[in-house]
Design a protein around this motif. Structure first.
Motif, PDB file in Angstrom:
ATOM      1  N   LYS A 170      86.009  20.139 -22.526  1.00  0.00           N
ATOM      2  CA  LYS A 170      86.314  18.738 -22.256  1.00  0.00           C
ATOM      3  C   LYS A 170      86.598  18.522 -20.774  1.00  0.00           C
ATOM      4  O   LYS A 170      86.178  17.520 -20.194  1.00  0.00           O
ATOM      5  N   ARG A 172      85.385  20.108 -18.278  1.00  0.00           N
ATOM      6  CA  ARG A 172      84.170  20.136 -17.466  1.00  0.00           C
ATOM      7  C   ARG A 172      83.154  19.096 -17.902  1.00  0.00           C
ATOM      8  O   ARG A 172      82.077  18.978 -17.314  1.00  0.00           O
ATOM      9  N   GLY A 173      83.490  18.343 -18.972  1.00  0.00           N
ATOM     10  CA  GLY A 173      82.625  17.234 -19.381  1.00  0.00           C
ATOM     11  C   GLY A 173      81.504  17.611 -20.319  1.00  0.00           C
ATOM     12  O   GLY A 173      80.579  16.833 -20.531  1.00  0.00           O
ATOM     13  N   THR A 174      81.555  18.823 -20.899  1.00  0.00           N
ATOM     14  CA  THR A 174      80.527  19.222 -21.859  1.00  0.00           C
ATOM     15  C   THR A 174      80.783  18.503 -23.181  1.00  0.00           C
ATOM     16  O   THR A 174      81.880  18.594 -23.721  1.00  0.00           O
ATOM     17  N   ALA A 175      79.769  17.826 -23.701  1.00  0.00           N
ATOM     18  CA  ALA A 175      79.923  17.172 -25.003  1.00  0.00           C
ATOM     19  C   ALA A 175      79.931  18.257 -26.073  1.00  0.00           C
ATOM     20  O   ALA A 175      79.162  19.222 -25.986  1.00  0.00           O
ATOM     21  N   CYS A 176      80.781  18.114 -27.077  1.00  0.00           N
ATOM     22  CA  CYS A 176      80.938  19.145 -28.107  1.00  0.00           C
ATOM     23  C   CYS A 176      79.609  19.414 -28.814  1.00  0.00           C
ATOM     24  O   CYS A 176      79.020  18.521 -29.428  1.00  0.00           O
ATOM     25  N   MET A 178      79.124  21.345 -31.344  1.00  0.00           N
ATOM     26  CA  MET A 178      79.265  21.423 -32.798  1.00  0.00           C
ATOM     27  C   MET A 178      79.117  20.013 -33.387  1.00  0.00           C
ATOM     28  O   MET A 178      78.428  19.802 -34.369  1.00  0.00           O
ATOM     29  N   VAL A 179      79.771  19.043 -32.731  1.00  0.00           N
ATOM     30  CA  VAL A 179      79.708  17.658 -33.201  1.00  0.00           C
ATOM     31  C   VAL A 179      78.310  17.068 -32.949  1.00  0.00           C
ATOM     32  O   VAL A 179      77.718  16.451 -33.822  1.00  0.00           O
ATOM     33  N   ALA A 180      77.780  17.287 -31.739  1.00  0.00           N
ATOM     34  CA  ALA A 180      76.541  16.607 -31.355  1.00  0.00           C
ATOM     35  C   ALA A 180      75.281  17.288 -31.878  1.00  0.00           C
ATOM     36  O   ALA A 180      74.283  16.627 -32.135  1.00  0.00           O
ATOM     37  N   SER A 200      78.126  25.021 -22.443  1.00  0.00           N
ATOM     38  CA  SER A 200      77.466  24.225 -21.407  1.00  0.00           C
ATOM     39  C   SER A 200      75.974  24.573 -21.332  1.00  0.00           C
ATOM     40  O   SER A 200      75.197  23.853 -20.709  1.00  0.00           O
TER      41      SER A 200
END
Lengths: 260, 374
Positions: A170, A172-176, A178-180, A200
């Motif tokens: 979070k 570093r701004g990486t979207a999850c 597992m969720v995505a 990442s």
């Protein structure tokens, strides 16, 4: 000027990767050598200065009766003992032997197993002697290693957080992932420190840094099953470098139990 | 209610000029763009970086992109990032110090060299979230200098939602879907047969002056009605709701509810909800030294009430169980926040629901806590 503290680096059952992190410091290595006498580091120099040592970095796990004695000697010679890497802090990948009968493996692997003197288990250093700090990772990363040496030199607590990898993602701004993307990821139960590299690059966390401070493996396993992760893959996720860590070992036993 | 002479129409083909003007005025445009199959916020070089034609499907613990079948530029809902990523950066240097030869030391404050931001596509819930963080960082005796500089310089181009996600509940929190104030320019995107235009409503002198440089016409009653129709549609699509009547008292009454034990079983204590939440404002400070010991720095980083360090005091953590940490987060967000800041800490954006790796849904938890009382 007071004498520089003496550093020793010790190897037990391991691949040498963590010791290499110290050599990997390159630019910073000169600064380290400026503040500290590298007194015993076989990987770097065969010129060994006798103990006692102010700081010992211990890599590797205990897998033989000989090493079980040797670590006691290392402890006796060390004012401060820091274990580095998954082998030293959790038993390493070789802790997979803890799930099997080692004698059986010996007969398969070695032509003359009678020459082999080994223990049935691979265990972390902390099960044998008192340790002062554990630095996680497979391998450890040089930034954290420098931080630990730095903290030792400046007599402060190292800034090493025991929370999840998720917080690093979070930050570093990486979207999850597992969720995505529905990618199975060990991040929520794994300790931070690597900087959340794998997610990442769209790869699930491998759990190199071992269990985070409050790992809820049952909840994660349940969710990953819902994502359709096959049972053998689930087991593989926990049966890696930190399988000897209690919560990962329990997760394996639970998954295997539920499978049967 | 916006007066008709305060509403204008910008045609789709003229909207790129907005970016040109912003860049010309020294702003760094930041807004939605597609990266790794997720709509995130990032610096935008122009209109072409917007997620044209994309929408997303989100629910508890899941998010996936899909094609809309039209060319909408803002036809999606909030993703994993929020504006706090820019106003309240996740890691920032506060000061650095050096030893001097006479045995003393010098301290130098860090200078925030960040260029001023223009936030593109701020939704109503997130505008409220910014206002919540304003209270935290700007009100009272101690203003946060990093937040304050970035906030004062930032320009806000809001977008009224024309759709809602399954995880949205701004109507329950009275924060949307239509923006009410706090923006420089508010846009509503209208796609009607072969027409594609934006209703533009300036909310500040900066907004008016921006508009002056973009071709526009006065909005017709039809255009205004179409825009209101869009937000009405979003309102009707609202995927979740939460009953916030007496929620503070209800949560305070249920400190020992068994439901927290159920949450302990599911919650990973990973901190994702707090990081994704646009109002969560906690941070920690860490001091670092270099190997020589002559140079030290103090850094501020995001912190989460789900970590053990967060409540660590001499002897241990005050909230040693996941149960106590989840309860702290939920009760603070929906109840204690009201006592502390006079507003709810929740704006109904739904990020904590979508980005929880195991799909814990606070609207559901509140409902279950409430039901357990009956």
């Amino acid at each position: 000027m007071t004498e520089k503290p003496k550093l020793a680096v010790w190897k037990f059952a391991s691949c040498d990767g963590c010791q290499l992190s110290l050599l990997d410091c390159e630019d910073e290595l000169l600064a380290v050598a400026d503040r500290i006498t590298i007194a015993n580091f076989m990987e770097a120099s065969s010129n060994v200065i006798d103990g006692p040592y102010d700081l010992s970095l211990v890599e590797g796990s205990i897998t033989t009766p000989h090493d079980r004695e040797r670590i006691r000697d290392v402890r006796r010679q060390s004012k401060f003992l820091i274990t580095i890497g998954a082998c030293a802090t959790a038993g390493g990948i070789q802790a997979l032997r803890n799930f099997t009968d080692t004698r059986e493996l010996l007969s398969v692997v070695y032509a003359s197993p009678e020459y082999i003197s080994t223990l049935n288990t691979s265990t972390p250093i902390s099960e044998h002697v008192k340790i002062d700090f554990e630095l996680r990772g497979c391998p450890i990363n040089k930034t954290q290693l420098l931080e630990v040496i730095n903290a030792f030199l400046n007599k402060r607590k190292p800034n090493v957080s025991p929370h999840s990898v998720c917080i690093e993602c979070k930050k570093r701004g990486t979207a999850c992932i597992m969720v995505a993307h529905g990618t199975a990821c060990m991040g929520p139960v794994t300790q931070a420190g690597c900087g959340a590299i794998c997610p990442s690059y769209n790869r699930g966390c491998y759990g190199c840094y071992g269990p985070m401070e409050a790992p809820n493996t049952s909840s994660l396993v349940k969710w990953m099953r819902n994502l359709g992760v096959p049972e053998d893959e689930l087991l593989r996720m926990f049966k890696t470098y930190n399988v000897g860590a209690e919560s990962f070992r329990c997760a394996v036993e639970r998954v295997e139990g539920e499978d049967k | 209610m916006t007066k008709p002479n305060n509403a204008f129409v910008i045609q789709r083909e003229d909207l790129h000029i907005l970016f040109d003007v912003l860049i010309e005025r020294g702003y760094t445009p930041v807004g939605p763009t597609v990266r790794e199959a997720v709509i995130v916020y990032d610096e935008l070089s122009g209109l072409e970086d917007l997620p044209e034609g994309w929408a997303e499907e989100q629910d508890a613990g899941t998010y996936s992109l899909k094609r809309r079948g039209d060319n909408a530029l803002f036809g999606f809902n909030n993703g994993p990032h929020s504006w706090k990523n820019y106003l309240f950066p996740s890691r920032v240097k506060l000061w650095e110090g050096d030893k001097t030869e006479d045995g003393g030391f010098t301290v130098k404050s860090a200078v925030d060299t960040q260029k001023k931001f223009a936030f593109i596509g701020v939704r109503a819930c997130d505008l409220h979230a910014i206002q919540v963080q304003d209270k935290v960082f700007l009100d009272g005796e101690y203003r946060d200098p990093i937040y304050s500089k970035r906030r004062e310089e930032a320009l806000v181009i809001a977008v009224n939602c024309g759709q809602a996600a399954k995880t949205c509940f701004c109507t329950s929190m009275n924060t949307g879907p239509r923006v009410s104030d706090g923006y420089d320019l508010a846009l509503t995107e209208i796609l009607d047969n072969d027409q594609h235009y934006f209703l533009a409503e300036p909310g500040s002198t900066s907004g008016f002056s921006l508009l002056a440089e973009i071709p526009h016409s006065e909005a017709s009653q039809e255009a205004i009605a179409a825009a209101r129709g869009c937000t009405k549609q979003a309102q009707e699509q609202m995927g979740r709701k939460i009953d916030i009547s007496d929620v503070k008292e209800m949560l305070y009454r249920n400190y020992d509810n068994d439901r927290w034990d159920e949450l302990e079983k599911r919650c990973l204590s990973c901190g994702n909800c707090t990081m994704a939440c646009p109002t969560c404002f906690c941070s920690k400070v860490e001091d670092v030294t270099d190997l020589t010991g002559n140079h030290a720095e103090r850094w501020r980083e995001w912190e989460s009430c789900f970590t053990m360090d967060f409540s660590y005091i001499h002897g241990g953590s005050v909230r040693p169980t996941t149960r106590s940490r989840y309860r702290q987060w939920l009760v603070h967000k929906l109840a204690a926040w009201l006592d502390q800041f006079g507003t709810s800490g929740c704006v109904g954006c739904g990020r904590c629901i979508t980005w929880c790796p195991v799909g814990i849904d606070l609207t559901e938890e509140v409902r279950l806590l409430r039901n357990s009382e009956n």
